[in-house]
Motif scaffolding. Structure first.
Motif, short mmCIF file in Angstrom:
data_model
loop_
_atom_site.label_atom_id
_atom_site.label_comp_id
_atom_site.label_asym_id
_atom_site.label_seq_id
_atom_site.Cartn_x
_atom_site.Cartn_y
_atom_site.Cartn_z
N THR A 1 94.27 104.34 59.53
CA THR A 1 94.92 104.51 60.63
C THR A 1 95.75 105.83 60.09
O THR A 1 96.35 106.37 60.94
CB THR A 1 95.47 103.85 61.59
N LYS A 2 96.90 105.23 59.00
CA LYS A 2 98.66 106.50 58.74
C LYS A 2 98.38 106.56 57.48
O LYS A 2 97.87 105.45 56.12
CB LYS A 2 99.39 105.64 59.40
N ASP B 1 91.21 100.74 57.27
CA ASP B 1 91.43 100.72 58.41
C ASP B 1 92.23 102.45 58.26
O ASP B 1 91.79 103.05 58.80
CB ASP B 1 91.92 100.46 58.93
N THR C 1 101.36 111.40 68.20
CA THR C 1 101.76 110.42 69.51
C THR C 1 102.10 111.18 70.29
O THR C 1 103.20 110.89 71.09
CB THR C 1 102.43 109.59 69.69
N ASN D 1 96.58 112.08 64.56
CA ASN D 1 96.95 111.76 67.09
C ASN D 1 97.81 110.05 66.66
O ASN D 1 98.95 109.63 67.39
CB ASN D 1 95.50 111.61 67.23
N SER D 2 97.20 109.52 65.53
CA SER D 2 98.07 107.57 65.46
C SER D 2 100.00 107.88 64.78
O SER D 2 100.89 107.07 65.49
CB SER D 2 97.41 107.18 64.67
N THR D 3 99.46 109.42 63.81
CA THR D 3 101.52 109.60 63.70
C THR D 3 101.73 110.24 64.32
O THR D 3 103.47 109.86 64.49
CB THR D 3 101.23 109.88 61.77
N GLN E 1 92.10 110.95 64.35
CA GLN E 1 92.72 109.75 64.36
C GLN E 1 93.78 109.97 63.45
O GLN E 1 94.93 108.62 63.82
CB GLN E 1 91.84 109.00 63.69
N GLN E 2 94.01 109.46 62.45
CA GLN E 2 95.17 109.47 61.39
C GLN E 2 96.14 110.43 61.49
O GLN E 2 97.23 109.92 62.17
CB GLN E 2 94.87 109.60 59.96
#
Length: 369
Positions: free
Chosen positions: A120-121, A118, A348, A344-346, A341-342
């Protein structure tokens, strides 16, 4: 002849014979030494440059056994899964005997951690200067369901930090979580392996400088250049520009952008942007740097992104801290771009700043009039 003369002649002959014998012995010894030296030289030529150990270890497997030429060091880590909260906690404890990358025989190591596939982070440890045995003692939490846990891999990459060039990777660990016994906390040492190249999605790098003047309440960002950007157009190129954005209390605040560089994956900008930021606000501000591909027909595409601030991690936090500790002096550094994506997810971010109550009251009075 007198008797004494006969004795003298006889003695001289004996001495002459002894001298001749001594010379013959010396010549023979020298010849023997020359022969031995020649034999050694001939033997060395027969070896064709190979050492004795190379002759003994003729088998390839035996030669590689115990070799330390590719040793990258060892790292201690920990893994813990909280099923109730669906949280995976990865601990980066310490490393030892890391591979020396710098000219002085040391490295400036830090560790980057993420979950594959994934991704994502991405988290980073602090950078340790001039050491091959850093002690990190940092923990990172990832939201991961039980079903995703069994399909995921923890990736821990050790890098050598360099402010003005690409960070060189020292080694990595990849742990398939389906093989882990989650009945207890895992804590162990493992030898770092050679980094794999198939997974890495290189989005490029960007170099910029930061300068904060507290007395004037000015934050200056100079976008210098970018390199090895991802190709976005059909012709194998891109039309990149950089967006510089400030967020206050995780709400969008101010933004500027550079000019567009046509058909380039290594654009040079050297463009400066100055923002009014007070000393009280600088502790709550996030700086978001994003690279975009301009398209005249369709929507612009995000090529890569990073953010800096007091709650950033790794190289981003170090750059921000260096800026704050060196007021009025520009601090430049290269950064590796991450996916939007990485980031933005961190981070927020919220959409916009809240309107102060007194401004709301003024606007309501205007509408009533």
């Amino acid at each position: 002849m007198p008797r004494w003369a006969v004795y003298a002649i006889f003695g001289a002959v004996i001495v002459l014979i002894l001298i001749i014998c001594l010379c013959i012995c010396i010549i023979c010894c020298c010849r023997k030494k020359k022969k031995k030296k020649k034999v050694k030289q001939d033997n060395a030529k027969m070896l064709n440059g190979k050492t004795t150990s190379a002759l003994i270890q003729s088998d390839v497997a035996e030669v590689d056994y115990g070799s330390t030429k590719d040793a990258r060091g060892n790292m201690q880590y920990s893994l813990e899964y909280n099923a109730a909260l669906s949280e995976l906690i990865v601990g980066i404890k310490q490393a030892k005997n890391l591979k020396a990358v710098d000219l002085g025989g040391t490295s400036d190591p830090y560790v980057k951690v993420y979950i594959s596939p994934d991704k994502t982070k991405t988290c980073e440890t602090k950078v340790f200067r001039a050491t091959l045995n850093p002690v990190f003692n940092e923990h990172f939490t990832f939201q991961l369901s039980k079903s995703s846990l069994l399909k995921s891999t923890v990736v821990m990459k050790v890098f050598d930090f360099n402010r003005f060039s690409k960070h060189e990777i020292i080694g990595e660990l990849r742990l398939e979580l389906c093989n882990v016994d989650w009945n207890h906390v895992i804590e162990e040492w493992q030898e770092l392996a050679e980094p794999s190249k198939f997974e890495e999605d290189n989005l490029g790098e960007i170099c910029f400088s930061l300068r904060f003047v507290p007395t004037a309440s000015k934050l200056t960002v100079v976008i210098l250049e970018a390199k090895n950007l991802k190709s976005m157009d059909v012709g194998g190129s891109s039309d990149p520009y950089v967006k510089v954005q400030l967020a206050l209390d995780k709400r969008k605040w101010k933004k500027r952008k550079t000019s567009i560089k046509k058909k380039s994956l290594n654009p040079y900008y050297n463009e400066s942007f100055t923002f009014d930021v007070t000393f009280q606000q600088i502790q709550r501000v996030h700086l978001i740097i994003s690279v975009w591909d301009h398209d005249a027909v369709s929507r612009n595409d995000a090529m890569g992104k990073i953010f800096l601030g007091c709650d950033a991690t790794g190289n981003q936090l170090r750059h921000w801290a260096d800026m704050l500790s060196n007021p009025r002096r520009p601090v430049a550094q290269w950064h590796t771009l991450l996916s939007a994506q990485q980031v933005n997810s961190t981070l927020t971010l919220k959409k916009k700043l809240p309107i102060p109550s007194r401004l709301v009251g003024t606007s309501q009075l205007k509408h009533s009039k």
